[in-house]
Write an enzyme that holds these catalytic residues in place. Structure first.
Site, PDB file in Angstrom:
ATOM      1  N   SER A 217       0.804  -1.249  -0.054  1.00 11.24           N
ATOM      2  CA  SER A 217       0.049   0.097   0.043  1.00 11.24           C
ATOM      3  C   SER A 217       0.939   1.290   0.006  1.00 11.24           C
ATOM      4  CB  SER A 217      -0.945   0.040   1.271  1.00 11.24           C
ATOM      5  OG  SER A 217      -0.082  -0.151   2.319  1.00 11.24           O
ATOM      6  N   HIS A 263       1.536   5.238   4.624  1.00 14.38           N
ATOM      7  CA  HIS A 263       0.211   5.759   3.488  1.00 14.38           C
ATOM      8  C   HIS A 263       0.822   7.113   3.007  1.00 14.38           C
ATOM      9  CE1 HIS A 263      -2.941   2.137   4.025  1.00 14.38           C
ATOM     10  NE2 HIS A 263      -1.689   1.722   3.824  1.00 14.38           N
TER      11      HIS A 263
END
Length: 313
Positions: A217, A263
C-alpha cells in the site's frame, strides 16, 4: 543460305534463359523481387511492405533505422503490454505463498485484528521483512536501526493475510496498467519502487520503534498520487481519482492497525516522483528524470540515517 538464330533456348544455338532463384534458397525459382534491394525472394522470404514485398535483411535494416515509439513522457511503448505490472503482482503473490508456508500459528491468511479480523496475522517471513522488527520494548532496537536496510524494500512485497494482499493487488492492477502504458516499463518500475520506499522510510521515521509495518500500500498510494499529477499534466479530468483517494485516506485514518505514516509517505513520494516524470523538460527529459529520481533517493537515504542516529545514539 545463312541460318538465322532461332528463339532463345531452341536447338539452333540461341542463348539459354536463366530462371531467377531466391538469393537465400538457391533451389527455389521465383520472379518476385525485394522492392528495396531488388534481389529475388521466394514466398518463405517475402515480408509484407507498404509497397510490394521486402527480404528479411531489408526489413531488419529498416527496423534499425526507425526510432522506437515513445510515450508522452519518454518511456518505451512496450509498457502497453503491462509486463511490469503483472510481474509485480506475481512477486507479491509469491511472497504471500512463502509467508503462509513459513507460518506455524495458522493465522497468516485471516484472523488478525485489522478490518474486523479479516487481515491475517504476522508470520516468520513478515517478521523478517517488515519495516520494523517487533521486539519487546525492554530490548535494544533491532531492524533497520541495526543495519537491516533490506526491510525498506522487502516490506513492500509482504502482506498480512489474503484480504490485505487482494486489496492491494486489485489497486495495482487498476492503476499499474494505465501508468505503465503512459510512462513505459522502466519509469513505471522506478515510480513504484521509489514510492514504496518512501512510504517505508516514513513508517521508519514516525512509527513506534517496535511497530511492524508491511504491505504494497505504500507504493499503491504513491501510484494514486502519480496518477493525479500526470493526469493534471496531460490536461485530463481528475474528478474520478479524487473520491477514490479520499476514501482510501479515510480508511487509513479510521481503520486500526493501518500504517498512517506509510500511506502518507508513499503518497508524498509518489507525488514527487510523478512531478519529476511528468514535468521533465522535453529536450533533456531523461537526464532530468534520472536526476530528480536520484535527488528523491538521496533525501530518503538521509532521513534513514538521521532516524537511525536518533534510535542508536
Amino acid at each position: 543460305m545463312t541460318d538465322r538464330p532461332g528463339p532463345a533456348g531452341d536447338a539452333t544455338g540461341g542463348p539459354v534463359p536463366t530462371t531467377p532463384v531466391c538469393y537465400r534458397h538457391s533451389d527455389r525459382e521465383t520472379y518476385v523481387r525485394c522492392t528495396r534491394c531488388d534481389r529475388p525472394i521466394c514466398p518463405e522470404c517475402m515480408r509484407e511492405a507498404s509497397v510490394g514485398h521486402q527480404c528479411p535483411e531489408c526489413v531488419n535494416e529498416g527496423r534499425r533505422s526507425v526510432r522506437p515509439a515513445r510515450t508522452a513522457f519518454g518511456g518505451g511503448a512496450a509498457g502497453r503490454r503491462g509486463l511490469v505490472t503483472r510481474t509485480l503482482i506475481a512477486l507479491n503473490v509469491l511472497a504471500m505463498v512463502l509467508s503462509i508456508l513459513s507460518d506455524r500459528g495458522g493465522d497468516s491468511m485471516v484472523g488478525g485484528s485489522g478490518l474486523g479480523g479479516l487481515l491475517g496475522g504476522g508470520t516468520p517471513l513478515t517478521q523478517w521483512g517488515a519495516v520494523l522488527a517487533q521486539w519487546p520494548p525492554q530490548f535494544p532496537v533491532e531492524g533497520v536501526a541495526t543495519g537491516e536496510w533490506y526491510r525498506l524494500v522487502t516490506a513492500m512485497f509482504l502482506h498480512y493475510g489474503l484480504v490485505h494482499l487482494l486489496l492491494n493487488m486489485w489497486a495495482l492492477w487498476v492503476l499499474g496498467r494505465d501508468l505503465e502504458a503512459l510512462l513505459g516499463p522502466l519509469r513505471f518500475l522506478g515510480l513504484y519502487l521509489v514510492a514504496g520506499l518512501g512510504g517505508n522510510v516514513a513508517a521508519y521515521l514516525f512509527s513506534e520503534p517496535n511497530a511492524a509495518s508491511a504491505g504494497a500500500s505504500t507504493a499503491i498510494f504513491g501510484l494514486f498520487a502519480a496518477v493525479f499529477v500526470i493526469m493534471r499534466r496531460l490536461g485530463r479530468d481528475t474528478s474520478a481519482i479524487v473520491p477514490v483517494l479520499v476514501i482510501n485516506l479515510i480508511f487509513t485514518f479510521t481503520v486500526p492497525n493501518i500504517s498512517i505514516p506509510g500511506h502518507i509517505g508513499g503518497l508524498v513520494t509518489g507525488a514527487a516522483m510523478g512531478w519529476v516524470l511528468a514535468y521533465a523538460p522535453r529536450m533533456r527529459r531523461s537526464v532530468f528524470q534520472a536526476g530528480g529520481t536520484a535527488v528523491v533517493l538521496v533525501a530518503l537515504l538521509g532521513l534513514v540515517i538521521v532516524r537511525t542516529a536518533m534510535l542508536t545514539g
